[in-house]
Design an enzyme around this catalytic site. Structure first.
Site, PDB file in Angstrom:
ATOM      1  N   GLN A 228      -4.605  -1.863  -3.537  1.00 43.93           N
ATOM      2  CA  GLN A 228      -4.080  -2.060  -2.187  1.00 43.93           C
ATOM      3  C   GLN A 228      -4.336  -3.474  -1.686  1.00 43.93           C
ATOM      4  O   GLN A 228      -5.420  -4.036  -1.899  1.00 43.93           O
ATOM      5  CB  GLN A 228      -4.704  -1.073  -1.199  1.00 43.93           C
ATOM      6  CG  GLN A 228      -4.037  -1.130   0.170  1.00 43.93           C
ATOM      7  CD  GLN A 228      -4.724  -0.296   1.224  1.00 43.93           C
ATOM      8  OE1 GLN A 228      -5.843  -0.588   1.623  1.00 43.93           O
ATOM      9  NE2 GLN A 228      -4.055   0.757   1.680  1.00 43.93           N
ATOM     10  N   CYS A 257      -4.530  -0.291   8.736  1.00 36.98           N
ATOM     11  CA  CYS A 257      -5.882  -0.690   9.136  1.00 36.98           C
ATOM     12  C   CYS A 257      -5.913  -1.000  10.633  1.00 36.98           C
ATOM     13  O   CYS A 257      -5.180  -1.873  11.110  1.00 36.98           O
ATOM     14  CB  CYS A 257      -6.339  -1.904   8.346  1.00 36.98           C
ATOM     15  SG  CYS A 257      -8.005  -2.462   8.781  1.00 36.98           S
ATOM     16  N   HIS A 324      -1.154   8.450   7.696  1.00 36.65           N
ATOM     17  CA  HIS A 324      -2.382   8.765   8.420  1.00 36.65           C
ATOM     18  C   HIS A 324      -1.985   9.240   9.809  1.00 36.65           C
ATOM     19  O   HIS A 324      -1.379   8.483  10.575  1.00 36.65           O
ATOM     20  CB  HIS A 324      -3.289   7.534   8.507  1.00 36.65           C
ATOM     21  CG  HIS A 324      -4.652   7.819   9.031  1.00 36.65           C
ATOM     22  ND1 HIS A 324      -5.699   6.929   8.907  1.00 36.65           N
ATOM     23  CD2 HIS A 324      -5.165   8.895   9.660  1.00 36.65           C
ATOM     24  CE1 HIS A 324      -6.785   7.443   9.458  1.00 36.65           C
ATOM     25  NE2 HIS A 324      -6.478   8.633   9.930  1.00 36.65           N
TER      26      HIS A 324
END
Length: 679
Positions: A228, A257, A324
């Site tokens: 990643q 993030c 997510h």
């Protein structure tokens, strides 16, 4: 012609030498980077024999192409298709709001302007040519299997169902090996910064040691593996991805993030408003990278926008989509609960095109099946759940000391960083260290694996003793739950960590505001300096209130105000006096290691008054030398000597004097240590 051939990658250059003997004599300093577009220009201006040579070299770069086929047309820059502007309007076309962060990022990263303006300028075409050359060089140096897409790629890596998330400084090779032992089907590397990875060899060696040999991952014990990267520049992203392509199965782009460093660097979830840039990042890798590209995203507050976002990411070229189910703002104490419903909507929208992986709310093994049932996703990804219990993909809750010993054994074999090892041990032993608190500080101070092994063995003995005592008592936690409804487990077993929610800040601020207003009203003074009563809330008239005297209440308020001020002053003086220099002539804090508890200036002044150098922290070299019987040279004399003669007149110490000087310094340090012990 020669200039064109001299700019070829090294493996092709050998073929060129065999075809053209004089090729090696060409100067390489004046050539530009190789690009397939150069071939088409060369073919139109060379003789038939030269053209055949160029075609042979083109076939060497692209073995699957037919040497007799016509030359390829100039490349088209990889940018989001124009249909995206219509299909995903208004999200794709409307500019991101010009917040302060946005303005700073546009200044810090000027290339972002290229993905806001129409993307047809010449600089883009030149960048595209460079990226084609990089991809051709990578394919020439390494062999790759046929590139698969979507579900075909997913099946080629055995349809992973249990997936370990990318975690900065925590999903390193040793942890991935331990996780695979406990049923993890697919692992991600930690997140790497694409620009640093592409530019700095030191960064590559630090984060993926032995990259060229596959030592940091991608070996037989570390597949399937996805690397990643975080990035906001497609060209740097491609450079970094090509470096790891031979050692992993796919490259993932971090679009989720939420940390402050991602906000400052403008990557991760802080790209969520830059849809053209995100599309360019993904499509660049999809076109040029010899292995698939995947993406990990977070959701928007609006379900409709989340689905449109996922569709844009998939149509840009992502072959696996990890969702997510939390917002960008949900982090730390504000983490909250992931929204499985939005993940389900994304799965229904794009699940027929690519596999969708669910991420969030995986605390126990039972949550895996619940998540798959609720969302319909192909697999489940775990981050924090895996960190506190690497056996989360099994129905077991193994003893924490067993997991720690297994992990430490792997770290010894791979020479894992001490910081990584310490961080994992703290998480594995978290419930136990809250009871055996003396070992918590010991583990924090451990700076070698031997010391960490010693702490692990000590804690193991105590946990075995705790478990035996618990068994003999006949107690049982089976069926018991805590205040939040989660099952209770003994502290010696691996178990999840429940992040406590932060108290409601708005309620706390309102409470503090009311208290402050109350105190201000009570302590409000008129122009004459006399305390006045706060406004009355009763139905009494203003005239009645004006004639009412309440000296006692006023006195109470004044005394309360004075006592609060006195308390604040007292506490402030206590804090200052605790570290105030003992010299008595300044307001500086004393140095922690000073034997006289003085600041630097006062300590040296005291030593000169006593003609004694006894403080190792604030040593005066001239006094120290005189005390040891060495020639004393004042600073002013030395400076004057250098200014007049160009060097200090004192002769350098002889070699036989060095041992004597070392011995005398040791004696002086011992004397200082004795004095400190007495004080």
């Amino acid at each position: 012609m020669f200039l064109l051939l001299s700019s070829l990658p090294h493996p092709i250059r050998a073929t060129a030498k065999s075809l053209i003997p004089s090729f090696s004599s060409v100067s390489l300093s004046s050539v530009t980077a190789f690009s397939p577009a150069s071939f088409s220009r060369a073919l139109s201006s060379t003789a038939p024999a030269s053209a055949s040579i160029v075609r042979s070299l083109a076939a060497a770069i692209s073995p699957e192409s037919d040497p007799a086929s016509p030359p390829p047309s100039p490349p088209t820059p990889v940018y989001p298709p124009s249909s995206f502007a219509v299909k995903f309007a208004p999200y794709f076309t409307e500019p991101a709001p010009l917040t302060n962060d946005r303005i700073l990022n546009l200044v810090k990263f000027p290339h972002i302007h290229h993905y806001i303006d129409p993307m047809t300028n010449k600089a883009k075409e030149q960048a595209e040519e460079r990226m084609v050359a990089l991809a051709a060089q990578c394919r020439a140096q390494h062999s790759f299997p046929p590139k698969l897409e979507g579900w075909e790629f997913y099946k080629s890596i055995n349809s992973p169902k249990y997936i370990v998330a990318p975690m900065v400084d925590q999903s390193e090779l040793a942890w991935r090996i331990l996780s695979r032992k406990y049923n993890a089907d697919l692992c991600y590397t930690p997140m790497f910064n694409a620009k640093l990875f592409a530019k700095e060899e030191k960064y590559r060696e630090e984060h993926w040691a032995g990259l060229q040999k596959g030592l940091g991952g991608g070996g037989p014990n570390d597949r399937p593996l996805i690397a990643q990267f975080c990035a906001n520049d497609p060209e740097y992203l491609l450079q970094a991805a090509l470096m790891v392509a031979p050692y992993c199965d796919a490259v993932d782009i971090n679009l989720g993030c939420p940390q402050h460093i991602a906000r400052r660097g403008h990557y991760g979830s802080f790209l969520m408003e830059d849809w053209p840039l995100i599309s360019s990042l993904i499509s660049t890798l999809h076109k040029h990278l010899p292995i698939p590209v995947t993406a990990k995203i977070r959701v928007f507050p609006e379900a409709e926008k989340t689905v449109a976002y996922a569709k844009m990411v998939v149509e840009s070229g992502a072959q696996v989509l990890v969702v997510h189910g939390r917002l960008r703002e949900m982090k730390g104490h504000l983490t909250g609960v992931a929204d499985w419903e939005k993940i389900r909507l994304v799965q229904e929208a794009v699940g027929h095109l690519v596999p969708v992986i669910a991420n969030g709310n995986i605390l126990y093994n039972e949550d895996v099946s619940r998540c798959l049932e609720k969302t319909g996703c192909a697999g489940v990804m775990s981050a924090e759940g895996n960190l506190y219990n690497p056996a989360i993909f099994t129905p077991e809750h193994p003893e924490s000391w067993k997991l720690a010993e297994e992990y430490m054994t792997i770290c010894d074999e791979l020479d894992t960083k001490i910081a990584y090892t310490r961080g994992h041990l703290f998480k594995i032993f978290r419930p136990s260290l809250s009871i055996h608190t003396d070992l918590r500080s010991e583990l924090g101070l451990a700076n070698s694996r031997e010391e960490m092994w010693a702490v692990t063995r000590k804690l193991k003995e105590r946990l075995i003793e705790d478990a035996e005592t618990y068994r003999q008592s006949g107690a049982s936690m089976e069926g018991e739950v805590d205040d939040q409804g989660f099952p209770k487990l003994p502290h010696w077993l691996a178990q999840p960590y429940f992040r406590q929610p932060m108290p409601d800040q708005s309620q706390q601020q309102n409470k503090e505001k009311k208290e402050k207003e109350s105190v201000d009203a009570e302590t409000k003074e008129d122009e004459s300096g006399d305390a006045v009563r706060p406004p009355l809330t009763t139905k009494r008239t203003a005239d009645d209130a004006a004639h009412r005297e309440d000296d006692d209440a006023s006195a109470d308020v004044a005394s309360l105000k004075d006592s609060i001020k006195a308390k604040k002053i007292k506490n402030k003086k206590a804090r200052i006096q605790a570290t105030l220099c003992r010299g008595g002539t300044c307001n500086n804090s004393f140095s922690a290691k000073c034997v006289h508890q003085r600041c630097k200036g006062c300590c040296r002044l005291l030593q000169r008054e006593q003609n004694l150098s006894d403080c190792a922290t604030h040593v005066i070299r001239s006094l120290f030398n005189e005390q040891q019987g060495l020639p004393r040279v004042d600073s002013e004399e030395a400076i004057g000597a250098v200014a007049l003669e160009g060097m200090v007149n004192d002769s350098p110490p002889q070699e036989e004097d060095s041992e004597y000087l070392t011995e005398q310094r040791k004696k002086a340090e011992a004397a200082v240590a004795d004095r400190c012990a007495i004080l």
